[in-house]
Design an enzyme around this catalytic site. Structure first.
Site, PDB file in Angstrom:
ATOM      1  N   HIS A 106      -0.844 -29.410  76.143  1.00  0.00           N
ATOM      2  CA  HIS A 106       0.299 -28.741  76.778  1.00  0.00           C
ATOM      3  C   HIS A 106       0.371 -27.294  76.264  1.00  0.00           C
ATOM      4  CE1 HIS A 106       4.367 -27.662  77.907  1.00  0.00           C
ATOM      5  NE2 HIS A 106       4.280 -28.635  78.800  1.00  0.00           N
ATOM      6  N   GLU A 121      -0.933 -26.736  85.118  1.00  0.00           N
ATOM      7  CA  GLU A 121       0.377 -26.194  84.754  1.00  0.00           C
ATOM      8  C   GLU A 121       0.253 -24.693  84.487  1.00  0.00           C
ATOM      9  OE1 GLU A 121       3.416 -29.186  83.360  1.00  0.00           O
ATOM     10  OE2 GLU A 121       2.424 -28.423  81.590  1.00  0.00           O
ATOM     11  N   GLY A 173       9.030 -23.667  82.627  1.00  0.00           N
ATOM     12  CA  GLY A 173      10.270 -23.313  81.933  1.00  0.00           C
ATOM     13  C   GLY A 173      11.001 -22.118  82.521  1.00  0.00           C
ATOM     14  N   GLY A 205       9.145 -31.040  83.225  1.00  0.00           N
ATOM     15  CA  GLY A 205       9.804 -30.805  81.939  1.00  0.00           C
ATOM     16  C   GLY A 205      11.305 -30.961  82.064  1.00  0.00           C
TER      17      GLY A 205
HETATM   18  C1  PEP Z   1       6.349 -28.560  81.269  1.00  0.00           C
HETATM   19  O1  PEP Z   1       6.794 -28.138  80.211  1.00  0.00           O
HETATM   20  O2  PEP Z   1       5.311 -29.260  81.318  1.00  0.00           O
HETATM   21  C2  PEP Z   1       7.050 -28.224  82.486  1.00  0.00           C
HETATM   22  C3  PEP Z   1       6.454 -28.406  83.621  1.00  0.00           C
HETATM   23  O3  PEP Z   1       8.310 -27.718  82.308  1.00  0.00           O
HETATM   24  P1  PEP Z   1       9.375 -27.345  83.458  1.00  0.00           P
HETATM   25  O4  PEP Z   1       9.327 -28.471  84.474  1.00  0.00           O
HETATM   26  O5  PEP Z   1      10.652 -27.281  82.731  1.00  0.00           O
HETATM   27  O6  PEP Z   1       8.930 -26.051  84.035  1.00  0.00           O
END
Ligand code: PEP
Length: 258
Positions: A101, A171, A177, A238
């Site tokens: 991650h 990602e 975030g 997330g």
């Molecule tokens: C994550 O941290 O893997 C993520 C996708 O976060 P968010 O959905 O909050 O953007």
């Protein structure tokens, strides 16, 4: 043993909730809301990556989902204080682990460390969600080449026969975030690059066994578009997985009958 449901909806709890009681309450509420949903949500509908210490406490309540870890050590059995190795997670009940991650990478995880982690986890057939994503995009598209190289380097120690226990999460770091997710077409081109890298490692038949997720500011409003137009088999979520209501909203959006 994980039976793959499609789509794969994964929540990443990170350093939440504060106590195991809150975690158990969350899972109980989630199970109830899924059971009473008017949509046809499958028997195994969710994956939750939780703090390791909570995993055995959550498992007895998670009848409709899988509980796993957010990270694992790539070190071998031995003298490594505070490091949990894949066999320990598996023996503690974890159904899967996330590796790589961006929030772990940011703390200094190297590609070599990541490669060892994924090799050790897959060696014992611990389902692994391996994350990749560019920090920013350049007009020339170099980030796609970098993405492919990262996939190839990170999986350099893994035999293709183990690809069936591998899930890759795309990602883009710039979308995590924040407020702005990738578009479905931005996601689609990255998925093609990832598949190309997987095929160059293991051949097309093995590359096809790997399911790919999108993560980065997923909400109930964009979830379905990623699945229908983004070329992915699931979502890694997330913030919206850390409240029962927003997580259930996403499940309902994904499984809404037309
Ligand atoms: C994550 O941290 O893997 C993520 C996708 O976060 P968010 O959905 O909050 O953007």
């Amino acid at each position: 043993m994980i039976k793959r449901t499609s789509p794969i909806i994964v929540g990443n709890w990170k350093s939440t909730p504060r106590t195991k009681e809150e975690g158990i309450k969350f899972i109980k509420q989630l199970e109830k809301k899924i059971a009473t949903s008017k949509n046809k949500i499958p028997k195994k509908a969710y994956f939750i990556a939780a703090p390791d210490i909570f995993i055995p406490h959550l498992i007895p309540h998670a009848k409709r989902g899988y509980i796993g870890a957010e990270n694992v050590s790539g070190l071998e059995l031995g003298q490594h204080t505070g490091m949990e190795i894949p066999s320990q997670l598996q023996s503690g009940g974890a159904d899967f682990t996330i590796i790589g991650h961006s929030e772990v990478r940011k703390l200094g995880e190297t590609v070599e460390a990541r490669a060892q982690k994924v090799a050790n986890a897959l060696h014992i057939k611990l389902t692994t969600i391996l994350c990749f994503g560019e920090h920013k995009r350049d007009k020339e598209g170099k980030y796609l080449e970098e993405l492919e190289n990262d996939v190839k380097n990170t999986l350099s120690l893994v035999k293709r026969e183990l690809f069936s226990n591998l899930i890759v999460a795309y990602e883009p770091v710039w979308a995590i975030g924040g407020a702005v997710p990738a578009t479905a077409s931005e996601c689609f081109e990255a998925v093609i690059a990832i598949r190309r890298a997987l095929a160059s490692l293991g051949g097309i038949d093995y590359a096809k066994k790997v399911q790919i997720l999108y993560g980065g500011t997923v909400s109930k409003d964009n979830a379905k578009a990623f699945l229908e137009e983004g070329g992915v088999d699931g979502l890694l979520i997330g913030r919206s997985s850390q409240e029962v209501s927003t997580f259930v909203d996403i499940l309902n959006a994904v499984y809404t009958q037309k």
